[in-house]
Design a protein around this motif. Structure first.
Motif, PDB file in Angstrom:
ATOM      1  N   ARG A   1       8.568  -6.507  -2.656  1.00 21.39           N
ATOM      2  CA  ARG A   1       8.704  -7.528  -3.697  1.00 21.39           C
ATOM      3  C   ARG A   1       7.671  -7.266  -4.791  1.00 21.39           C
ATOM      4  NH1 ARG A   1      11.428 -12.345  -2.737  1.00 21.39           N
ATOM      5  NH2 ARG A   1      10.126 -13.310  -4.346  1.00 21.39           N
ATOM      6  N   SER A   2       8.071  -7.584  -6.008  1.00 17.36           N
ATOM      7  CA  SER A   2       7.109  -7.537  -7.108  1.00 17.36           C
ATOM      8  C   SER A   2       7.021  -8.921  -7.728  1.00 17.36           C
ATOM      9  CB  SER A   2       7.529  -6.511  -8.160  1.00 17.36           C
ATOM     10  OG  SER A   2       8.714  -6.907  -8.821  1.00 17.36           O
ATOM     11  N   TYR A   3       5.834  -9.254  -8.206  1.00 13.57           N
ATOM     12  CA  TYR A   3       5.591 -10.559  -8.802  1.00 13.57           C
ATOM     13  C   TYR A   3       5.060 -10.339 -10.212  1.00 13.57           C
ATOM     14  CZ  TYR A   3       5.740 -11.786  -3.867  1.00 13.57           C
ATOM     15  OH  TYR A   3       6.119 -11.918  -2.544  1.00 13.57           O
ATOM     16  N   PRO A   4       5.760 -10.882 -11.220  1.00 15.90           N
ATOM     17  CA  PRO A   4       5.306 -10.670 -12.597  1.00 15.90           C
ATOM     18  C   PRO A   4       3.948 -11.295 -12.847  1.00 15.90           C
ATOM     19  CG  PRO A   4       7.115 -12.252 -12.519  1.00 15.90           C
ATOM     20  CD  PRO A   4       6.956 -11.719 -11.139  1.00 15.90           C
ATOM     21  N   GLY A   5       3.209 -10.692 -13.693  1.00 14.64           N
ATOM     22  CA  GLY A   5       1.872 -11.177 -14.023  1.00 14.64           C
ATOM     23  C   GLY A   5       1.027 -10.024 -14.521  1.00 14.64           C
ATOM     24  N   ILE A   6      -0.220 -10.304 -14.812  1.00 14.71           N
ATOM     25  CA  ILE A   6      -1.161  -9.274 -15.262  1.00 14.71           C
ATOM     26  C   ILE A   6      -2.334  -9.244 -14.301  1.00 14.71           C
ATOM     27  CG2 ILE A   6      -2.677  -8.535 -17.128  1.00 14.71           C
ATOM     28  CD1 ILE A   6      -0.817  -9.865 -19.088  1.00 14.71           C
ATOM     29  N   PRO A   7      -2.431  -8.247 -13.435  1.00 14.00           N
ATOM     30  CA  PRO A   7      -1.509  -7.112 -13.354  1.00 14.00           C
ATOM     31  C   PRO A   7      -0.251  -7.445 -12.552  1.00 14.00           C
ATOM     32  CG  PRO A   7      -3.213  -6.840 -11.718  1.00 14.00           C
ATOM     33  CD  PRO A   7      -3.556  -8.095 -12.481  1.00 14.00           C
ATOM     34  N   LEU A   8       0.774  -6.611 -12.706  1.00  9.69           N
ATOM     35  CA  LEU A   8       1.967  -6.697 -11.880  1.00  9.69           C
ATOM     36  C   LEU A   8       1.566  -6.506 -10.421  1.00  9.69           C
ATOM     37  CD1 LEU A   8       5.178  -6.660 -11.812  1.00  9.69           C
ATOM     38  CD2 LEU A   8       4.948  -4.172 -11.764  1.00  9.69           C
ATOM     39  N   ARG A   9       2.022  -7.414  -9.549  1.00 12.36           N
ATOM     40  CA  ARG A   9       1.607  -7.349  -8.149  1.00 12.36           C
ATOM     41  C   ARG A   9       2.779  -6.885  -7.284  1.00 12.36           C
ATOM     42  NH1 ARG A   9       0.869 -11.104  -3.801  1.00 12.36           N
ATOM     43  NH2 ARG A   9       1.713 -12.800  -5.064  1.00 12.36           N
ATOM     44  N   LEU A  10       2.508  -5.926  -6.423  1.00 15.23           N
ATOM     45  CA  LEU A  10       3.508  -5.399  -5.509  1.00 15.23           C
ATOM     46  C   LEU A  10       3.125  -5.749  -4.078  1.00 15.23           C
ATOM     47  CD1 LEU A  10       3.906  -1.822  -7.045  1.00 15.23           C
ATOM     48  CD2 LEU A  10       5.474  -3.740  -7.312  1.00 15.23           C
ATOM     49  N   GLN A  11       4.108  -6.136  -3.287  1.00 11.04           N
ATOM     50  CA  GLN A  11       3.865  -6.448  -1.882  1.00 11.04           C
ATOM     51  C   GLN A  11       4.906  -5.717  -1.041  1.00 11.04           C
ATOM     52  OE1 GLN A  11       3.749 -10.651  -1.053  1.00 11.04           O
ATOM     53  NE2 GLN A  11       2.610 -10.371   0.849  1.00 11.04           N
ATOM     54  N   VAL A  12       4.435  -4.822  -0.187  1.00  4.98           N
ATOM     55  CA  VAL A  12       5.318  -4.000   0.619  1.00  4.98           C
ATOM     56  C   VAL A  12       5.345  -4.546   2.044  1.00  4.98           C
ATOM     57  CG1 VAL A  12       5.806  -1.672   1.466  1.00  4.98           C
ATOM     58  CG2 VAL A  12       4.790  -1.993  -0.803  1.00  4.98           C
ATOM     59  N   PHE A  13       6.569  -4.790   2.545  1.00  8.75           N
ATOM     60  CA  PHE A  13       6.745  -5.289   3.910  1.00  8.75           C
ATOM     61  C   PHE A  13       7.437  -4.215   4.738  1.00  8.75           C
ATOM     62  CE2 PHE A  13       6.826  -8.929   1.072  1.00  8.75           C
ATOM     63  CZ  PHE A  13       5.973  -9.842   1.682  1.00  8.75           C
ATOM     64  N   PRO A  14       6.675  -3.420   5.501  1.00  8.96           N
ATOM     65  CA  PRO A  14       7.310  -2.401   6.336  1.00  8.96           C
ATOM     66  C   PRO A  14       8.164  -3.051   7.418  1.00  8.96           C
ATOM     67  CG  PRO A  14       4.935  -2.035   6.120  1.00  8.96           C
ATOM     68  CD  PRO A  14       5.212  -3.410   5.616  1.00  8.96           C
ATOM     69  N   LEU A  15       9.342  -2.484   7.664  1.00  9.39           N
ATOM     70  CA  LEU A  15      10.192  -2.969   8.748  1.00  9.39           C
ATOM     71  C   LEU A  15       9.860  -2.187  10.012  1.00  9.39           C
ATOM     72  CD1 LEU A  15      11.843  -4.207   6.369  1.00  9.39           C
ATOM     73  CD2 LEU A  15      13.888  -3.746   7.729  1.00  9.39           C
ATOM     74  N   VAL A  16       9.564  -2.895  11.052  1.00 13.28           N
ATOM     75  CA  VAL A  16       9.310  -2.252  12.336  1.00 13.28           C
ATOM     76  C   VAL A  16      10.669  -1.956  12.953  1.00 13.28           C
ATOM     77  CG1 VAL A  16       8.208  -2.435  14.579  1.00 13.28           C
ATOM     78  CG2 VAL A  16       7.158  -3.532  12.576  1.00 13.28           C
ATOM     79  N   ALA A  17      11.136  -0.719  12.757  1.00 11.50           N
ATOM     80  CA  ALA A  17      12.492  -0.347  13.177  1.00 11.50           C
ATOM     81  C   ALA A  17      12.528  -0.080  14.673  1.00 11.50           C
ATOM     82  CB  ALA A  17      12.959   0.887  12.418  1.00 11.50           C
ATOM     83  N   SER A  18      13.466  -0.731  15.350  1.00  9.82           N
ATOM     84  CA  SER A  18      13.627  -0.506  16.785  1.00  9.82           C
ATOM     85  C   SER A  18      14.269   0.859  17.022  1.00  9.82           C
ATOM     86  CB  SER A  18      14.531  -1.591  17.378  1.00  9.82           C
ATOM     87  OG  SER A  18      15.844  -1.480  16.849  1.00  9.82           O
TER      88      SER A  18
END
Length: 1054
Positions: free
Chosen positions: A890-907
């Motif tokens: 996900r990215s969230y608009p703003g200064i600075p642009l914020r990115l949040q990465v959610f790794p999927l724990v793949a079975s």
């Protein structure tokens, strides 16, 4: 192996999801209009009309539909009146329309091979839209097929109000592909919306096909019924069978006798939708080219012809004793008719006013738009029910509108009360006059009534017309005839009206509402007052109103129908729509944040030929003040784009083109500023400036200004395949709205295909070497500055040197760099190669200078790098390559642009299913994302509502896809991929091509989902097979098929 083995399925009718069917059909319609060479559209669209005057109105509506993007520019449009204004039946009207189209296209009308051969290759859509609409009298002026139907109106709030005709076009567009390369005609009726997925339609070659649907026997008793032989093609949603007989309003005994009852106790309804294809179409054209003498004979007999019976042998004996019967059997009798039974078919009939309101009262809020292009007052100064439908209207303060009412194309001034379940169309109630002064209520329309205005030829005043919703104008005076919901006897008794005041005693016509001389031609407010009296709302005032009514010239509904001034009506409607659009646009500029699609609103404004351009010029003059007032919160890119759109509306194409450069420069600057605060302001300063921001923000103390110390960094990265969410990561969307992407990092053929080696040298300058062997030695680093040439093969590395702050007097003083890059994937792959290579180079450079080489920092810097390169692009590619495995970001608009990465724990089960079923295929088609990207970004900057809603849906699908993968639901992922691919084509129809379409059509029986990766246009495709067996079979079939020059890559999750 057959991917779809035959199984016995229950013949049950599943209620279709209207919203889903219509949305898919509209998607197909827009695709066929925007890219007809890829998605075939109709060669001609023809409407039948009741009179030459109505045909002129239909021609105006057809031109409007073409202007609004409902009909392709290449499609011929034609409205054909019934000859001599007489009803000749749909069969003869079909022949007359084909003949008129042949003549219109300047073919030789002699029945010869030339005319027939050319017309026989065409694909025609024919709508029977003539008639007088007695049961929907308020739709007479516009034509019932053009009545408002705001289904899916919320998808495009700045666009025109959707009409029944528009939805019919959408459904019919999906049927076009069933004709394939054979010419043919598809005929429909103008008062029915057939909700079904016409893309599944099967038309047997060289024959006619009638669309049917199973219905209960009580309904069958009042309609036409098709008797079909044993099914030849059987599927879960349809059957195709040979037609054996035709029945009209049959009793149960007749149904049993003719074996018309299905196994489930129902019968097949004749929907009136008929397709004629191949040789059957050629024979029909031959007959039409020589039909004029036959139609003249038909006019004399005042009877109607039955065309369908000619294709059913059991009806030939009956038909030969009917008008034109012998000619029809001789010319068409050798061909056969099939029944295509659609089990997921929903029949929306618009035969009465109450049916129209019923269809608008749907509880699905996503289906019916209740407010569209309207100006309505605040709730504190008006009383407008939430369930009412207000379309293209200007409503003043002091107006009341009841529940479930429809108000369309009207201008309602204060003091008007409209009841519940009522319909008001085309009313233009002026403001208070001297005659009405002092009255707080000027007019009341009771519950369950219709009210409309009609301009008449030779009359300055528009006639006000009204009746009850449930009045049937055809019902005779003595047999259930009503006016305003009351029996005629009571109406005449209460008002003191005599029968001979309404009907001539010498007329042979049966007395009914249709021919009653009811409606007076008076001054506007006199007509309102007399109207209230006629509706029974002025008790005790007969002595005043009765003489006024008796002594005034009056007209009936029948006379109104024959005397409508269609030209005046069209001009008035166009000006009304333009005034509404201008008001909305002005409010957007004066009070808003430019959130409307001004480009689309200006199209309506420009329909005012005399003043449209001047209005747009006035709006353009307001822009500088608006930009100055909102400079801190309004993105410059949007402000510039508004001015570009207004300049084009004003005809200033040269100025608009020049200003477009500012639009793209602003997008780059806003992206840079969002990545690192102030970055955009300092990026282009001279390389000797100490304020070069990337250097300052990396907060490192370089070792490269010290004596030479050899240092080498190697960075290797995977490619990414994206499942869904792309475009929501792209500026300026991601700078203003949240983005969501679901993608996966993969290695190809057992290796990481993208990489770089960066090493220090003891000589000055930078040496760049790419994987093709090209080299560039840059001695003067100050020469590196944007804008870069689009053909410069080294602009990626140059941009990386800028964004990392390497080009700075404190860094490369006595040392130099050698940078080698490679990408072992085909050019134009769509796997994010360019962005991931940029990420590798940026990461390597930051490691060399001991900078912040964290993945989030690298991802943001690549965003800026791509703006410097001039290619644009979002963050998903570099995220896909920098972070391992499957991830939801996900990215969230703003200064600075914020990115949040959610790794999927793949079975292990999920990984196994994906590796068994997912094919990563290079199509062999080179793609250029830059071209696609510019079109999509431009549409967003214009605030194109269809684009905005499509990207919003992509972000929703990314969330749904994440849940599906976490639950190991790979089939659901396939559905998501299919919808995402449809949405990508909505964003830009050129993201696919004929080769890719053929590939996907070939793979479809084996797959639960497929799409191109990235922006589309070619490159790699993902094919998600239904199971492991289908995957193996598809892999084998693709390898054997010489039509596809595709390569299937072995892959593993990295």
């Amino acid at each position: 192996m057959d991917p779809n083995p035959q199984t016995v399925l229950p013949r049950t009718k599943r209620k279709p999801d209207i919203t889903t069917v219509l949305r898919k059909s509209w998607y197909h319609l827009r695709l066929s209009v925007r890219h007809p060479s890829r998605v075939p559209t109709w060669d001609a669209i023809v409407l039948t009309a009741a009179s030459p005057e109505q045909a002129q109105l239909y021609d105006w509506q057809l031109r409007r539909a073409k202007r609004m993007g409902r009909i392709a520019p290449s499609t011929i449009t034609l409205a054909v009146p019934d000859p001599e204004g007489q009803r000749i039946g749909s069969g003869a009207a079909t022949l007359n329309a084909i003949h008129a189209l042949t003549k219109h296209t300047e073919l030789v009308v002699n029945g010869g091979d030339g005319a027939v051969g050319l017309m026989g290759k065409k694909h025609i859509l024919l709508l029977h839209a003539g008639g007088d609409s007695k049961r929907v009298p308020w739709a007479n002026p516009m034509g019932k097929v053009f009545l408002p139907l705001p289904f899916l109106a919320a998808d495009n709030p700045d666009g025109p109000v959707p009409l029944l005709f528009d939805h019919i076009l959408a459904i019919a567009s999906c049927a076009r592909q069933a004709f394939k390369n054979e010419g043919g005609i598809f005929t429909m009726t103008g008062d029915v919306l057939p909700c079904f997925d016409a893309s599944t339609l099967i038309l047997p070659p060289d024959s006619s096909t009638i669309i049917t649907v199973p219905i209960t026997l009580d309904i069958a008793a009042n309609h036409g019924v098709i008797v079909a032989l044993k099914s030849e093609i059987f599927d879960e949603s349809y059957t195709v069978s040979l037609v054996d007989n035709l029945l009209q309003k049959p009793s149960v005994d007749e149904l049993v006798k003719n074996q018309a009852i299905l196994d489930d106790g129902r019968a097949l309804l004749d929907t009136g939708i008929i397709a004629v294809r191949g040789n059957a179409w050629v024979e029909l054209v031959k007959l039409a080219c020589s039909c004029q003498p036959l139609i003249s004979e038909l006019l004399k007999s005042k009877k109607e012809a039955n065309l369908v019976a000619a294709w059913v042998p059991t009806k030939h004996d009956w038909l030969q004793h009917r008008p034109l019967g012998e000619a029809l059997v001789n010319k068409l009798g050798k061909q056969r008719m099939f029944s295509y039974c659609a089990y997921d078919f929903l029949f929306l009939h618009f035969g009465t006013s109450s049916e129209v309101l019923d269809h608008l009262s749907a509880s699905d809020s996503a289906l019916v738009g209740r407010r569209h292009l309207c100006s309505i007052p605040a709730t504190t100064v008006s009383d407008i029910a939430a369930s009412s439908v207000v379309l293209s209207c200007k409503i003043a303060d002091g107006v009341s509108i009841g529940e479930d009412s429809l108000i369309y194309d009207s201008n309602i001034s204060s003091g008007i009360q409209i009841g519940s379940q009522s319909i008001v169309v085309g009313m233009n109630v002026p403001k208070d006059s001297d005659n009405m002064a002092g009255n707080s209520i000027k007019f009341v329309l009771p519950d369950r009534h219709c009210l409309w205005e009609v301009p008449l030829v030779g009359c300055t005043e528009r006639v006000i017309v009204f009746c009850g919703i449930h009045d049937n104008p055809k019902n005779p005076l003595k047999k259930d005839g009503t006016f305003c919901g009351k029996p005629w006897e009571k109406v005449m008794h209460d008002l003191g009206i005599e029968e001979n005041n309404l009907w001539s005693s010498s007329s042979s016509q049966e007395k009914c509402l249709w021919n009653a001389k009811l409606f007076p031609i008076l001054s506007y407010f006199e007509m309102l007052r007399v109207g209230m009296w006629l509706m029974g709302l002025s008790d005790g005032k007969n002595l005043h109103y009765l003489p006024l009514w008796r002594n005034s010239p009056r007209v009936s509904l029948e006379e109104l129908h024959r005397s409508i001034d269609f030209s005046k009506m069209c001009t008035g409607s166009s000006n009304h729509q333009a005034d509404l659009a201008a008001g909305i646009a002005k409010a957007c500029i004066n009070y808003g944040m430019l959130g409307r699609d001004l480009s689309q609103l200006c199209e309506e404004i420009l329909q005012k030929e005399t003043s449209g351009v001047e209005i747009c010029k006035d709006f353009l003059a307001l822009c500088p003040k608006l930009i100055e007032q909102n400079s801190k919160i309004l993105p410059k890119s949007r402000a510039y784009q508004v001015q570009v759109d207004l300049l084009r509306a004003c005809g200033e194409e040269t100025k608009a083109y020049q200003l477009e450069h500012e639009v793209w420069a602003s997008v780059a600057d806003e992206t840079a500023s969002a990545v690192r605060y102030g970055f955009g302001e300092h990026l282009l300063e001279s390389s000797g400036s100490k304020s070069t921001l990337a250097f300052r923000n990396n907060n490192h103390v370089s070792s490269m200004d010290k004596p030479f110390c050899p240092k080498t960094v190697k960075v290797e990265l995977p490619v990414r395949v994206d499942f869904v969410g792309g475009w929501s990561d792209t500026p300026p969307w991601s700078l203003e709205r949240a983005g969501c992407v679901l993608n996966m990092a993969v290695s190809l053929e057992g290796s990481l295909p993208i990489g770089t080696i960066v090493e220090t040298t003891n000589s000055n300058g930078v040496l760049i070497i790419d994987d093709s062997g090209k080299e560039l030695h840059i001695k003067e680093l100050t020469s590196i500055a944007p804008p870069f040439d689009g053909d410069d093969p080294f602009r990626l590395v140059k941009s990386a040197l800028l964004v990392t702050g390497i080009i700075h007097e404190n860094i490369l003083v006595s040392n130099g760099l050698r940078i080698r890059t490679w990408a072992n994937v085909p050019r134009g792959s769509g796997l994010g190669t360019s962005s991931i290579l940029a990420a590798a180079v940026v990461k390597g450079l930051l490691q060399i200078i001991d900078g912040d080489d964290g993945n989030e920092n690298v991802a943001r810097l690549v965003l800026v790098l791509e703006q410097l390169m001039g290619t644009g692009g979002g963050w998903q590619d570099q995220i896909g390559g920098l972070y391992p495995g499957i991830k939801y970001t996900r990215s969230y608009p703003g200064i600075p642009l914020r990115l949040q990465v959610f790794p999927l724990v793949a079975s292990p089960q999920l990984i196994s299913k994906l590796q068994e079923r997912l094919l990563v295929v290079f199509t062999g088609q080179v793609r250029l994302a830059h071209q696609v990207l510019q079109k999509v970004v431009l549409r967003y900057l214009r605030r194109d509502n269809l684009l905005v809603s499509s990207i919003k849906r992509l972000t929703e699908l990314a969330k749904i896809g994440r849940e599906a993968l976490m639950n190991c639901d790979v089939d659901k992922l396939g559905e998501i991929m299919l919808e995402a691919w449809r949405l990508h084509q909505e964003l830009d129809p050129y993201c696919s091509n004929e080769y890719v379409d053929k590939l996907f059509a070939f793979a479809d029986p084996y797959c639960s989902g497929y799409k191109l990766v990235g922006a589309g246009g070619g490159g790699f495709a993902l094919l998600l097979a239904k199971n492991a067996t289908c995957a193996k079979e598809l892999r084998s079939m693709l390898g054997k098929n010489p039509e596809f020059d595709s390569v299937i890559y072995n892959w593993t999750i990295y």
